[in-house]
Each structure stands twice: as structure tokens, then as C-alpha cells.
Design a protein around this motif. Structure first.
Motif, PDB file in Angstrom:
ATOM      1  N   GLY A  30       4.195  -8.381   8.267  1.00 15.09           N
ATOM      2  CA  GLY A  30       3.785  -7.359   9.352  1.00 15.09           C
ATOM      3  C   GLY A  30       2.782  -6.409   8.590  1.00 15.09           C
ATOM      4  N   ARG A  31       3.296  -5.164   8.269  1.00 17.40           N
ATOM      5  CA  ARG A  31       2.618  -4.010   7.505  1.00 17.40           C
ATOM      6  C   ARG A  31       2.913  -4.011   6.243  1.00 17.40           C
ATOM      7  N   SER A  32       4.034  -4.748   5.810  1.00 15.25           N
ATOM      8  CA  SER A  32       4.434  -4.631   4.476  1.00 15.25           C
ATOM      9  C   SER A  32       4.081  -5.925   3.845  1.00 15.25           C
TER      10      SER A  32
ATOM     11  N   ALA B  98       0.455   9.070  -5.382  1.00 13.95           N
ATOM     12  CA  ALA B  98       0.280  10.227  -4.807  1.00 13.95           C
ATOM     13  C   ALA B  98      -1.146  10.158  -3.772  1.00 13.95           C
ATOM     14  N   GLN B  99      -0.894   9.125  -3.315  1.00 17.79           N
ATOM     15  CA  GLN B  99      -2.208   8.741  -2.197  1.00 17.79           C
ATOM     16  C   GLN B  99      -1.261   8.220  -0.811  1.00 17.79           C
ATOM     17  N   LYS B 100      -2.054   8.737   0.478  1.00 19.75           N
ATOM     18  CA  LYS B 100      -1.581   8.036   1.664  1.00 19.75           C
ATOM     19  C   LYS B 100      -1.796   6.765   1.672  1.00 19.75           C
TER      20      LYS B 100
ATOM     21  N   SER C  81      -4.283   1.720   1.368  1.00 17.33           N
ATOM     22  CA  SER C  81      -4.506   0.314   1.948  1.00 17.33           C
ATOM     23  C   SER C  81      -6.072  -0.029   2.011  1.00 17.33           C
ATOM     24  N   TRP C  82      -6.871   1.147   2.489  1.00 12.44           N
ATOM     25  CA  TRP C  82      -8.194   1.007   2.213  1.00 12.44           C
ATOM     26  C   TRP C  82      -8.835   0.663   0.865  1.00 12.44           C
ATOM     27  N   HIS C  83      -8.289   1.133  -0.239  1.00 10.57           N
ATOM     28  CA  HIS C  83      -8.667   0.855  -1.509  1.00 10.57           C
ATOM     29  C   HIS C  83      -8.370  -0.569  -1.895  1.00 10.57           C
ATOM     30  N   LEU C  84      -7.027  -0.971  -1.507  1.00 10.17           N
ATOM     31  CA  LEU C  84      -6.761  -2.351  -1.817  1.00 10.17           C
ATOM     32  C   LEU C  84      -7.447  -3.392  -0.934  1.00 10.17           C
TER      33      LEU C  84
ATOM     34  N   ALA D 134       0.857  -1.367  -0.096  1.00 11.48           N
ATOM     35  CA  ALA D 134      -0.127   0.133  -0.119  1.00 11.48           C
ATOM     36  C   ALA D 134       0.714   1.218   0.083  1.00 11.48           C
ATOM     37  N   THR D 135       1.876   1.119   0.757  1.00  9.64           N
ATOM     38  CA  THR D 135       2.855   2.441   0.868  1.00  9.64           C
ATOM     39  C   THR D 135       3.554   2.647  -0.498  1.00  9.64           C
TER      40      THR D 135
END
Length: 192
Positions: free
Chosen positions: A72-74, A45-47, A52-55, A37-38
Motif C-alpha cells: 500500500g502506502r508503506s 525534517a520533510q513532510k 514521496s515526490w523527491h523519491l 517516504a514517511t
């Protein structure tokens, strides 16, 4: 990964996909392969939280899945299909409205990309300026011939589908190329 996923009848999936950021995410994953997501957020150009929400919405409707190797988060995401299709004549009014919304979003995105190319094409390498095309033809076809032409062009496009699944199959110098196929009567034909 499936070749093409048929969205006909899946109103929720069509509505979920009818968002410019989600279409951009699918295109990005097809171009660059699995991304977190990152990473996707940086490209678009999205936070990261928004991405993450869109995914998660795309995953809920079967457009993406978590790719192997995440921790983890990755957690990288990958596509589940090379493309999508919608039956030309959806059944219910609800299906028709969802299909109309999705098709309008796809068209807006595609024509926006075409306008961006036309505005910037003079700075592209000469080989790409010569290779790119905006072609306008008027053909006199029956509905059956139009459907046959559509299937022949789709089959030709699909011969390059392995490059989406396996980036290692992309030849040197290969770039993502937008391919749009539009076939429609210029006037509404009379009903039989």
C-alpha cells in the motif's frame, strides 16, 4: 546494486540529482537502508508528501527503486548504485551546465557537513576526534599521475562498499564516515 553509476551525458539525471534534499535522501538510504517516504521524511525534517515526490523523481531517473516487502502506502525505497561519477569533460554545453550544477550542490553539501563536524567535534568521543582528519597537501603531479592517484583512492574506498550493500557486514561501532576526495591543480595549467 551497481558499484558506481556513470551520469556522463545524462543531463536529466544530473539535474534531478542537483537538489540538496535528493542528495540527502541518497545518503540516508546508503546509511540506513531501505526506508519509506514517511521514515525518510522524519529523518530529514520533510513532510511525507514532499519526500514521496523527491523519491519518485529519484526513481524516474534510476537512482532508487522500490524495495521488496512494501504494501500500500508503506513502500520502502532502496539505492540502485553505491555511488555516482561524472566524466571530467562533459561533451555539450548543456551537459557541462548540468554537471556544474550537480557538482556545486555536492560540494556545498559536503563542505557543510565538514563545517558541522568541525563545530561539534569537541563533543565527539576521543577515538573519533583522533580518527577524523582534515588534511591539506600540495603534491607536484602530472595529469596522468593525478588520474592514477584518483583511481587508487577510489579503489581503496570501494573495498568498504559491501557495507553499504549489506549492513550486516558493518562491524560493531561502525558509523557513516564522509570521505571526500579533491584533487585539482592550484593554477590553471597551460593548454598543450
Amino acid at each position: 546494486m551497481d558499484e558506481r553509476r556513470d551520469l556522463t551525458g545524462d543531463v536529466a539525471a544530473m539535474r534531478a540529482l542537483a537538489h540538496p534534499v535528493r542528495l540527502a535522501v541518497l545518503e540516508l538510504l546508503g546509511r540506513d537502508g531501505p526506508l519509506t517516504a514517511t521514515q525518510a521524511g522524519r529523518h530529514l525534517a520533510q513532510k511525507p508528501g514532499n519526500m514521496s515526490w523527491h523519491l519518485r523523481i529519484l526513481a524516474r531517473h534510476g537512482f532508487v527503486v522500490e524495495a521488496p516487502g512494501g504494501r500500500g502506502r508503506s513502500r520502502p525505497w532502496t539505492l540502485t548504485a553505491l555511488g555516482h561519477r561524472i566524466e571530467a569533460d562533459p561533451g555539450s554545453d548543456e551537459e557541462r551546465l548540468a554537471a556544474d550544477e550537480l557538482l556545486a550542490t555536492v560540494a556545498d553539501r559536503g563542505f557543510g557537513q565538514l563545517r558541522a563536524w568541525l563545530a561539534a567535534r569537541h563533543s565527539a568521543p576521543q577515538a573519533w576526534r583522533r580518527a577524523a582528519v582534515l588534511s591539506d597537501w600540495t603534491l607536484h603531479l602530472t595529469a596522468q599521475e593525478t588520474a592514477e592517484l584518483r583511481e587508487r583512492v577510489h579503489a581503496l574506498f570501494e573495498t568498504f562498499g559491501d557495507r553499504l550493500r549489506d549492513p550486516g557486514r558493518r562491524p560493531p561501532g561502525a558509523e557513516p564516515v564522509k570521505a571526500m576526495l579533491v584533487l585539482h591543480p592550484l593554477r590553471l595549467p597551460p593548454a598543450p
